[in-house]
Design an enzyme around this catalytic site. Structure first.
Site: not given
Ligand code: UD1
Ligand code: CA
Length: 441
Positions: A14, A20, A363
């Protein structure tokens, strides 16, 4: 107990840049259903032998710090740094440091192949051991093999080598059997190869694929293990391939669910993550997006236009209707959230009815904290209520429409926070009369 089949360590490559992708982020951290590509490969390897702690060594390079940081949560994963990306063979050479005395099979995979399956790798490992092979390469036959390394076979169909697209002659380019980029190595038998690989090819790289030729010239046994499901070989190099992999993953999931007795009304507009379980006779209506890890019971109705964001549990015979968003919510059975609701960080019992437009306010944007609310069995919430976390509504509480609930409510109560309704008779007529008078002045 020693078992040659399960005595496996993995190397995951990795370190590459992923040019690309045109991204600020390392390629392997791009996600499908909110899970990075590298996580999917790591977990696929962990799940080959779920009862063994199969160790993986991830070779990191580009974006090494972020990738390493992300992988911290996997206790069986360690990272090695490949400072310069001199090729896949060099990447294995770097990882070999960690494997010096290891006796067993080294499984090599790439961090950008999220569709590989544990069962396939398990079969390949078994094939490798049964054949007493030194090197086994995963191959597949593709209609369009462009870009992949080609598997070159001898007359007796044993494999002779792998030729990269950029190094292949016309005859080799016509070969449709490709190298999928997954390998099993009898480590003690082949580890010295990584000191000997050369980089005299068109890319000036040390190719891992040269291990096959090396095996041949060192009297080692090399085989190809050919798989039928060519989707599994898909490597992600571009955003288009990322979308393609997501499409395949979702189609496979929808197929499995339908096989198990789930109705998917419109597979085209429905997306369901592989980490979602759904019971039989549940119906998923169009335009539903289910992401993350979830468990939905039997005989439920989900959608159209529902959005489940993960960590959601829904009991049997419950209904999640249109424009309902759920996140980290545990919902009992025979409960309805039929329209226009957000329930985040919520525990909702059975036989609960949530009216249209109900919001769980979970929240606090100043403290950035999330809080949880609980609605016990039999609760009924009128339309357009706000449940301001953290609150608990005991059994059978009835909340009048438009209430903003900020405190706990005891069992069997009616709760109302709206101001009393006032009526002004003939108010409209009076207003019109006033307007007419102005006009006459
Ligand atoms: C490679 C194989 C090719 C095969 C294809 C399958 C080689 C030489 N070629 O080609 O035969 O058909 O995979 O997808 O191996 N990486 C490193 N360090 C490096 C170079 C690469 O870690 O120095 C990693 C990349 O991040 C990637 C993987 O190795 O995850 C494969 O590298 P990539 O450059 O994508 O190889 P391909 O050209 O696809
Ligand atoms: Ca690749």
């Amino acid at each position: 107990m020693y078992n040659s089949k399960t005595n496996v360590k993995a190397i995951i490559l990795a370190a590459g840049k992923g040019t690309r992708m045109k991204s600020d982020m390392p390629k392997v951290l791009h996600e499908i259903f909110s899970k990075p590509l590298i996580a999917r490969v790591v977990e696929t390897i962990e799940n080959i032998y779920p009862d063994n702690d199969t160790k993986s060594i991830v070779v990191v390079g580009h974006g090494a710090d972020v990738v390493k940081d992300y992988l911290k949560k996997y206790k069986n994963v360690s990272c090695v740094l490949q400072k310069e990306q001199l090729g896949t063979g060099h990447a294995v050479f770097v990882a070999a440091e960690e494997l010096k005395d290891f006796c067993g099979t080294v499984l090599i995979a790439c961090g950008d192949t999220p569709l590989l399956k544990s069962a396939t790798l398990k079969k390949m490992l078994e094939y490798h051991i049964d054949k007493n092979a030194d090197v086994t390469v995963m191959s597949a036959v593709l209609d369009n093999p462009f870009g992949y390394g080609r598997v070159v076979r001898a007359q007796d169909s044993s494999i002779e080598g792998i030729v990269e697209q950029k190094d292949a002659n016309e005859e080799q380019k016509a070969i449709k059997e490709i190298n999928a980029g997954v390998y099993c190595l009898n480590w003690q038998s082949v580890k010295s190869a990584f000191l000997e690989l050369k980089n005299n090819n068109s890319q000036g790289e040390y190719y891992l694929t040269d291990i096959v030729e090396w095996a041949k010239s060192n009297n080692k046994k090399a085989f190809a293990y050919t798989i039928d499901n060519i989707n599994e070989t898909l490597g992600i190099n571009s955003r288009a391939q990322l979308a393609e992999a997501a499409r395949i993953m979702k189609e496979e999931k929808l197929g499995e669910l339908m096989d198990e007795g789930v109705t998917i009304v419109d597979p085209i507009t429905t997306s369901i993550s592989p980490e979602t379980k759904i019971g039989r006779d549940t119906i998923i209506y169009p335009n539903t997006y289910i992401n993350g890890t979830n468990k939905i019971g039997s005989h439920c109705k989900i959608g159209p236009f529902s959005h489940l964001r993960g960590d959601v549990e829904v009991g049997d015979y419950s209904k999640v209707g249109n424009f309902v968003e759920l996140k980290n919510a545990k919902i009992g059975s025979h409960t309805n959230l039929s329209h226009l609701t957000y329930a985040g960080d919520a525990t909702i019992g059975s036989n609960v009815n949530i009216g249209a437009g109900t919001i769980f306010a979970n929240y606090n944007s100043i403290t950035k904290e999330k809080k949880r609310s609980t609605l016990k069995d039999g609760v009924s919430i009128g339309s357009n209520c706000v449940i301001v976390a953290p609150v608990e509504l005991e059994e059978n509480v009835f909340a009048g429409a438009g209430s903003v609930i900020t405190k706990n409510v005891q069992k069997d109560s009616l709760v109302l926070t709206r101001s009393a309704q006032k009526e002004y008779p003939n108010w409209v007529i009076k207003q019109k009369n006033l307007l007419n008078k102005k006009g006459e002045e």
